[in-house]
Design a protein around this motif. Structure first.
Motif, mmCIF file in Angstrom:
data_model
loop_
_atom_site.group_PDB
_atom_site.id
_atom_site.type_symbol
_atom_site.label_atom_id
_atom_site.label_comp_id
_atom_site.label_asym_id
_atom_site.label_seq_id
_atom_site.Cartn_x
_atom_site.Cartn_y
_atom_site.Cartn_z
ATOM 1 N N ASP A 38 -10.392 8.372 10.593
ATOM 2 C CA ASP A 38 -10.059 8.382 9.175
ATOM 3 C C ASP A 38 -11.296 8.541 8.311
ATOM 4 O O ASP A 38 -12.430 8.346 8.760
ATOM 5 N N PHE A 39 -11.053 8.879 7.037
ATOM 6 C CA PHE A 39 -12.095 9.019 6.027
ATOM 7 C C PHE A 39 -11.606 8.364 4.741
ATOM 8 O O PHE A 39 -10.468 8.600 4.310
ATOM 9 N N VAL A 40 -12.454 7.553 4.129
ATOM 10 C CA VAL A 40 -12.150 6.946 2.836
ATOM 11 C C VAL A 40 -12.923 7.699 1.761
ATOM 12 O O VAL A 40 -14.152 7.852 1.854
ATOM 13 N N GLN A 83 -3.219 7.687 2.380
ATOM 14 C CA GLN A 83 -3.024 6.358 1.823
ATOM 15 C C GLN A 83 -3.784 6.233 0.510
ATOM 16 O O GLN A 83 -4.907 6.728 0.389
ATOM 17 N N LEU A 127 -5.584 3.626 -1.798
ATOM 18 C CA LEU A 127 -6.161 2.295 -1.629
ATOM 19 C C LEU A 127 -6.425 1.634 -2.969
ATOM 20 O O LEU A 127 -6.886 2.287 -3.921
ATOM 21 N N TYR A 162 -9.212 -3.587 -0.582
ATOM 22 C CA TYR A 162 -8.187 -3.286 0.417
ATOM 23 C C TYR A 162 -8.493 -3.962 1.751
ATOM 24 O O TYR A 162 -9.626 -4.375 2.020
ATOM 25 N N ARG A 165 0.842 -1.202 0.000
ATOM 26 C CA ARG A 165 0.000 0.000 0.000
ATOM 27 C C ARG A 165 0.876 1.251 0.000
ATOM 28 O O ARG A 165 1.823 1.369 0.777
ATOM 29 N N THR A 223 1.698 4.918 0.919
ATOM 30 C CA THR A 223 1.339 5.841 1.987
ATOM 31 C C THR A 223 2.282 7.039 1.964
ATOM 32 O O THR A 223 3.422 6.942 1.500
ATOM 33 N N ILE A 253 -5.978 9.713 7.206
ATOM 34 C CA ILE A 253 -5.946 9.333 8.616
ATOM 35 C C ILE A 253 -5.388 10.498 9.424
ATOM 36 O O ILE A 253 -4.269 10.962 9.173
ATOM 37 N N GLU A 307 -9.241 -3.730 5.371
ATOM 38 C CA GLU A 307 -9.818 -2.714 6.248
ATOM 39 C C GLU A 307 -9.393 -2.913 7.702
ATOM 40 O O GLU A 307 -9.211 -1.952 8.445
ATOM 41 N N HIS A 355 -8.476 5.893 -5.084
ATOM 42 C CA HIS A 355 -9.200 5.784 -3.821
ATOM 43 C C HIS A 355 -8.256 6.280 -2.732
ATOM 44 O O HIS A 355 -7.111 5.814 -2.631
ATOM 45 N N ARG A 385 -7.501 7.286 1.421
ATOM 46 C CA ARG A 385 -7.825 7.222 2.848
ATOM 47 C C ARG A 385 -6.993 8.274 3.576
ATOM 48 O O ARG A 385 -5.765 8.290 3.466
#
Length: 575
Positions: A110-112, A156, A158, A162, A11, A13, A82, A164, A78, A80
Motif C-alpha cells: 500500500d501507499f499513503v 481508503q 483516511l 488513523y 473508515r 473504503t 492498497i 495503522e 488523505h 491510502r
C-alpha cells in the motif's frame, strides 16, 4: 469482496475493481517514453482483478504491461491505496509521480498519500511478469505463468488520525487466554490530536483509554488482559472472535480464533488433541480466471473439499486469498501456507544469491503479516522441492526459518522435500513434508514402503526422528473421461489405483501424521512450444487433479472420498 466480514464501519473504503485502461509493452519502451505521464492512446479496456493471459491474443504474453485508472475526489483527502496482489514487479504512479515499487505476487502492499487535492487523478501501474533465475518462482515453474493485477485494488480515505495496525497475540492455558493487543495510531495532522481508543468484542467494550499524538507522530498502544473460559477453535468446530479497535475518527476490525498448536508422537495436536491430517493440494487457479479467483468459486471449492472428507488444505504454492482463509476459519479446516519458491529446477547457484534470498525473506514477512490472525493457518512453509542436499540450501533455509520464528512462535515451520533420503535440512523444521511420486515418475507404488523405512532411519540419525512427517505430494495423472477395463497410464483407473494404494501405505505407518494428495483439481501447466520442460503434460494441463479444471470429479475423487470419510479426524497417539 476482500473478506467475508467488514473490516471497517467508520473508515470510508471503495474498490477500484472494474474496467481499467490496459496496454502491453513487449519492447519495454514505456519508461523511456514516460507512459506514467502520457499513457498510450491505443489502450484497451481490461477488467480488474484479472489475469491478462485469459484475454484473446494474450495467452502466451509474458513481460511488461501498463494499467490506468482515473479516480475522483470531491474534497481534499488523505488517501491510502492498497494493491491486494499484483504479479511480479510493480511500479505505481499517481499523477505522474512514482509512489513506489513492489516485488512479489500474492500479498498486499500500500501507499499513503496525505492531503490529495480534490478533483480527478490518474493512477498508473506498470507490471512485469517476466521470470528469470532470480525471481520467485524462477523461470522454470510447474504452473501456468499468469500476469496481471490478480486481486482487488482498494481506495481508503483516511482521517487525520488513523489506525495503522491492529495485532493480536495470546497464550493459552487450557481455556484461559493471556491476550496482548497492539494498536498503532498514526497522525497526518499538522497539530496535536487527542482521541479515545476503545477495544471491543461482540459489541462489548473491554478497554478504553485517551491517547494524544503530536503532529506526524505514531504511537503504539499495548493492552494486556486475561480472558477465562474462551471458546476454542478446532478442526470441524470453529469458534471465532471479532476484535474491533475504534477511535473517534477511525476503526479496524479483525477476527481471531483461540487454539494451541503442538507436536507429539509424530502427530499435530490442536488444543491437546492429535489430528490426523486428510488433505489435498489446491492451486487458486481456474482456466477462465487464472489466479484472479472469484469468491463464488472459492465457496464451491470449499464445498467440494468438505464433501471429499478433508480437514486440511495445502496452499500450493503461494499465499492465497484472505477470503479463502476466512472460509477455512469459518469451517474449521487447517491451512498450510507457503511462499512460491518452487525448486525442482532451481539451481544451487541461485540459492546463494543475496537478491534471491532477500526476495524470499520479504515474501515470508508479507505472508506471515497477511495471514497472522487466521486460526486455520497452522503451518508456515518456506520452500518446496529445492535441492535440499547442499550446505548452501542449509544456510539459506536457516535464514528463512529464523525470520518465521522471529515473527510468530505460535505455529509450526515446515517445508516439502523431494530428496528425503539425502536431505540435510530435516533438523531445522518442526514438521517435515515429503513429495514423492512412486507409481508415476519412479518405480512401483510399493516403493513408498522401503523409502519411508529408510527415511525414518535417516531422520533418527540426524536428530529429527521425533518430527511429524506428512506426505505432502503423491499421485498420478488421469485424463477426465479416460476409463477402461484395467488401469493404464493417464487413465482415471490408474490414477485412482495409485492414490488409494498410497493412502493405505501411509495410514499404516505410525510416523506419518497426514496426507496431502497432489492435487485438488487439474491446473494449466507452463508449456511452451520451444521449451523442453513439462512436455508430458497432456492437454497442456497438470492432470493429477481429483477433479478436472472445471471441478468435475474423476474416479480418484470418489475413491478418496470413500477413504477420507472413513478415517477419523482424531489420531490415536499410542498407535
Amino acid at each position: 469482496m476482500l473478506r467475508t466480514f467488514r473490516e471497517h464501519h467508520i473508515r470510508k473504503t471503495a474498490l477500484l475493481d472494474g474496467p481499467w485502461d490496459f496496454v502491453t509493452d513487449p519492447g519495454n519502451e514505456g519508461l523511456h517514453g514516460k507512459w506514467f505521464d502520457r499513457f498510450p492512446h491505443d489502450s484497451k479496456s481490461l477488467y480488474i482483478p484479472s489475469c491478462w493471459n485469459n484475454e484473446l491474443s494474450l495467452f502466451h504474453y509474458e513481460g511488461v504491461a501498463w494499467y490506468r485508472k482515473k479516480i475522483r475526489l470531491e474534497d481534499a483527502q488523505h488517501v491510502r491505496l492498497i494493491f491486494h496482489a499484483v504479479l511480479g514487479h510493480c511500479d505505481v504512479y499517481l499523477n505522474g509521480r512514482h509512489l513506489g515499487y513492489h516485488y512479489g505476487g500474492y500479498t498486499p502492499f500500500d501507499f499513503v498519500v496525505p492531503s490529495l487535492s480534490e478533483g480527478e487523478h490518474e493512477l498508473i501501474v506498470r507490471t512485469d511478469s517476466t521470470l528469470d533465475r532470480l525471481t520467485i518462482p524462477t523461470e522454470h515453474v510447474d504452473w501456468f505463468h499468469y500476469g496481471g493485477i490478480i486481486r482487488s485494488v482498494e481506495l481508503q480515505l483516511l482521517p487525520d488520525l488513523y489506525i495503522e495496525q491492529l495485532k493480536i497475540d495470546y497464550l493459552l492455558e487450557g481455556a484461559d487466554a493471556d491476550i496482548c493487543i497492539q494498536v498503532r495510531l498514526h497522525s497526518l495532522s499538522q497539530q496535536a490530536v487527542t482521541t479515545t481508543l476503545k477495544l471491543s468484542e461482540g459489541g462489548h467494550v473491554f478497554h478504553s483509554e485517551h491517547v494524544k499524538l503530536e503532529a506526524g507522530q505514531s504511537v503504539d498502544c499495548e493492552v494486556k488482559l486475561h480472558w477465562s473460559d474462551v471458546r476454542l477453535w478446532n478442526v470441524g468446530k470453529p469458534e471465532l472472535y471479532k476484535i474491533e479497535a475504534r477511535t473517534d475518527f477511525d476503526d479496524k476490525i479483525d477476527r481471531i480464533g483461540f487454539r494451541r498448536i503442538e507436536t507429539k508422537n509424530h502427530r499435530i495436536l490442536i488444543n491437546g488433541t492429535a489430528i490426523y491430517l486428510k488433505g489435498v493440494n489446491r492451486h487458486e487457479e481456474h482456466p477462465e480466471w487464472g489466479f484472479a479467483f472469484p469468491p463464488k468459486l472459492m465457496q464451491k471449492d470449499l464445498d467440494i473439499i468438505r464433501e471429499l472428507g478433508c480437514n486440511t488444505v495445502r496452499g500450493s504454492h503461494y499465499p492465497q486469498s484472505p477470503y479463502w482463509l476466512d472460509l477455512l476459519d469459518e469451517h474449521g479446516i487447517i491451512f498450510w501456507s507457503e511462499i512460491p519458491m518452487w525448486g525442482a529446477f532451481l539451481p544451487n547457484e541461485t540459492v546463494c544469491e543475496p537478491l534471491f534470498q532477500d526476495r524470499a525473506l520479504t515474501m515470508i514477512s508479507e505472508m506471515v503479516s497477511m495471514h497472522y490472525h487466521h486460526p486455520s493457518v497452522v503451518f508456515w512453509s518456506v520452500h518446496n522441492e529445492i535441492d535440499s542436499r547442499t550446505q548452501d540450501a542449509y544456510e539459506m533455509t536457516e535464514r528463512l526459518v529464523s525470520l518465521v520464528k522471529q515473527m510468530d512462535t505460535s505455529r509450526l515451520v515446515t517445508y516439502a522435500t523431494m530428496h528425503p533420503l539425502e536431505d540435510v535440512l530435516l533438523p531445522l523444521f518442526d514438521v517435515i513434508g515429503i513429495n514423492k511420486y512412486y507409481g508415476w515418475y519412479e518405480g512401483d507404488i510399493s516403493g513408498f514402503r522401503q523409502m519411508l523405512q529408510q527415511f525414518h532411519e535417516r531422520a533418527e540419525m540426524l536428530g529429527a526422528g521425533d518430527r511429524p512427517v506428512l506426505m505432502t505430494e503423491f499421485g498420478g495423472a488421469g485424463i477426465f473421461g479416460d476409463v477402461g477395463w484395467e488401469p493404464r497410464l493417464f487413465s482415471e483407473d490408474y490414477q485412482a489405483q495409485i492414490v488409494t494404494e498410497a493412502l493405505d501405505i501411509f495410514r499404516s505407518d505410525a510416523k506419518i501424521g497426514g496426507t496431502y494428495i497432489w492435487q485438488f483439481a487439474d491446473i494449466r501447466g507452463d508449456l511452451k512450444s520451444d521449451g523442453k520442460h513439462f512436455r508430458d503434460r497432456a492437454r497442456s494441463f497438470n492432470n493429477k487433479g481429483l477433479l478436472n479444471e472445471y471441478r468435475k470429479p474423476k474416479q480418484a475423487f470418489r475413491e478418496v472420498r470413500r477413504i477420507y470419510q472413513s478415517w477419523n479426524d482424531f489420531a490415536d497417539l499410542h498407535k
